[in-house]
Design an enzyme around this catalytic site. Structure first.
Site, PDB file in Angstrom:
ATOM      1  N   CYS A 170      40.883  31.955  17.377  1.00 35.69           N
ATOM      2  CA  CYS A 170      42.142  31.258  17.142  1.00 35.69           C
ATOM      3  C   CYS A 170      42.929  31.970  16.035  1.00 35.69           C
ATOM      4  CB  CYS A 170      41.857  29.788  16.825  1.00 35.69           C
ATOM      5  SG  CYS A 170      43.335  28.751  16.803  1.00 35.69           S
ATOM      6  N   ASP A 227      45.716  27.318  28.209  1.00 29.11           N
ATOM      7  CA  ASP A 227      45.980  27.211  26.777  1.00 29.11           C
ATOM      8  C   ASP A 227      47.413  26.741  26.574  1.00 29.11           C
ATOM      9  OD1 ASP A 227      46.489  27.678  24.012  1.00 29.11           O
ATOM     10  OD2 ASP A 227      44.934  29.233  23.981  1.00 29.11           O
ATOM     11  N   HIS A 262      42.704  26.137  25.133  1.00 30.96           N
ATOM     12  CA  HIS A 262      42.538  26.736  23.819  1.00 30.96           C
ATOM     13  C   HIS A 262      41.230  26.241  23.194  1.00 30.96           C
ATOM     14  CE1 HIS A 262      44.067  28.902  20.361  1.00 30.96           C
ATOM     15  NE2 HIS A 262      43.626  27.919  19.604  1.00 30.96           N
TER      16      HIS A 262
END
Length: 294
Positions: A170, A227, A262
């Site tokens: 991330c 995502d 995500h």
């Protein structure tokens, strides 16, 4: 401690302009950062430290000592090194566990707490405040310098200067892309859903997409097709830019997992996708091995 003056990393270190207080009293500890939301205990992976040297360490960086989590095979030297770059939630249990997984594969894995100058992510309960008070204060230049300092430290702990890579998740995935542009001495990098676009700021002056031609080592990207924060448009642009770029750009690869969102590798979160997480991890480990990190 060994004098770093003659280290191969000295030429890579940018000057760090820190506040007078330098590092504040933060560390790394057990458990999950509260701002990450409810930890799904039934899926979270817990890797044993048996056979490892593992735990918190302090790394000289700038005008202070930066806390970090280190894991390595006990008693071994000349180890390949993987720098592990955290999510915005800090070096909490998930990142520590990633270090232990890598150590059981023969790596010296170290995750520096890159937010240590600004606050302890573990103490925050909401994302917006965590970003405003801690995460957004970490400049790209500072992070690159801290990762250089971590790499130097690893060489004093049995790490091999000839075998070093980086992996990030991330927020840390974006930093892994940037570090692959910054440090040509790496063998390879692996990025899990690191942001590619975004508007520039004073502390984060350029997106990954805007400087693709600066990539200096092979990067493997792992992105989720569902995502909500990283669009397929950005991923497609990144792939196109890599395909049209330098020879090193062409050596990079981005894998998209169509059913993943995500954070699909974050096994403590509802976004965890076991099948895709395991496949992406195997591919990352194969990527490291195929580029001499074994």
């Amino acid at each position: 401690m060994q004098d770093f003056k003659d280290s191969q990393f000295d030429s890579l270190l940018p000057p760090l302009r820190l506040s007078r207080r330098g590092f504040i009293a933060t560390g790394v500890g057990a458990g999950f950062t509260l701002a990450a939301g409810h930890a799904a205990a039934q899926t979270a992976i817990h890797t044993s430290a048996t056979g490892l040297t593992a735990g918190m360490v302090q790394i000289p960086a700038g005008d202070g000592r930066m806390p970090a989590y280190r894991a390595a095979p006990a008693g071994k030297r000349n180890l390949p090194v993987i720098l592990v770059v955290e999510e915005i939630f800090g070096v909490h249990e998930y990142i520590q566990d990633v270090c232990r997984r890598l150590a059981h594969l023969g790596y010296l894995a170290v995750a520096p707490e890159l937010f240590a100058r600004y606050g302890d992510p573990a103490k925050y309960t909401d994302m917006a405040t965590l970003r405003a008070e801690v995460v957004d204060k970490a400049s790209d230049a500072q992070v690159a310098g801290d990762l250089d300092a971590t790499a130097k430290w690893a060489l004093t702990q049995g790490g091999s200067a000839a075998k070093m890579g980086v992996i990030g998740f991330c927020w840390g995935g974006r930093q892994a892309w940037l570090y692959a542009m910054h440090n040509p001495k790496l063998k390879a990098a692996a990025v899990f859903y690191g942001p590619l676009g975004g508007a520039p700021t004073a502390l984060q002056p350029a997106s990954v997409l805007s400087q693709v031609n600066k990539v200096q080592v092979p990067v493997l990207g792992a992105y989720g097709g569902k995502d909500a924060g990283i669009s397929m448009n950005d991923i497609d642009k990144m792939r196109e830019s890599l395909a049209e770029g330098t020879a090193m750009d062409k050596a990079c690869r981005i894998d998209v997992y169509p059913d993943a969102g995500h954070g699909f590798h974050a096994d403590y979160r509802p976004s965890y996708n076991k099948a895709d997480a395991e496949l992406a991890w195997r591919r990352a480990m194969d990527w490291f091995a195929s580029h001499g990190l074994n």
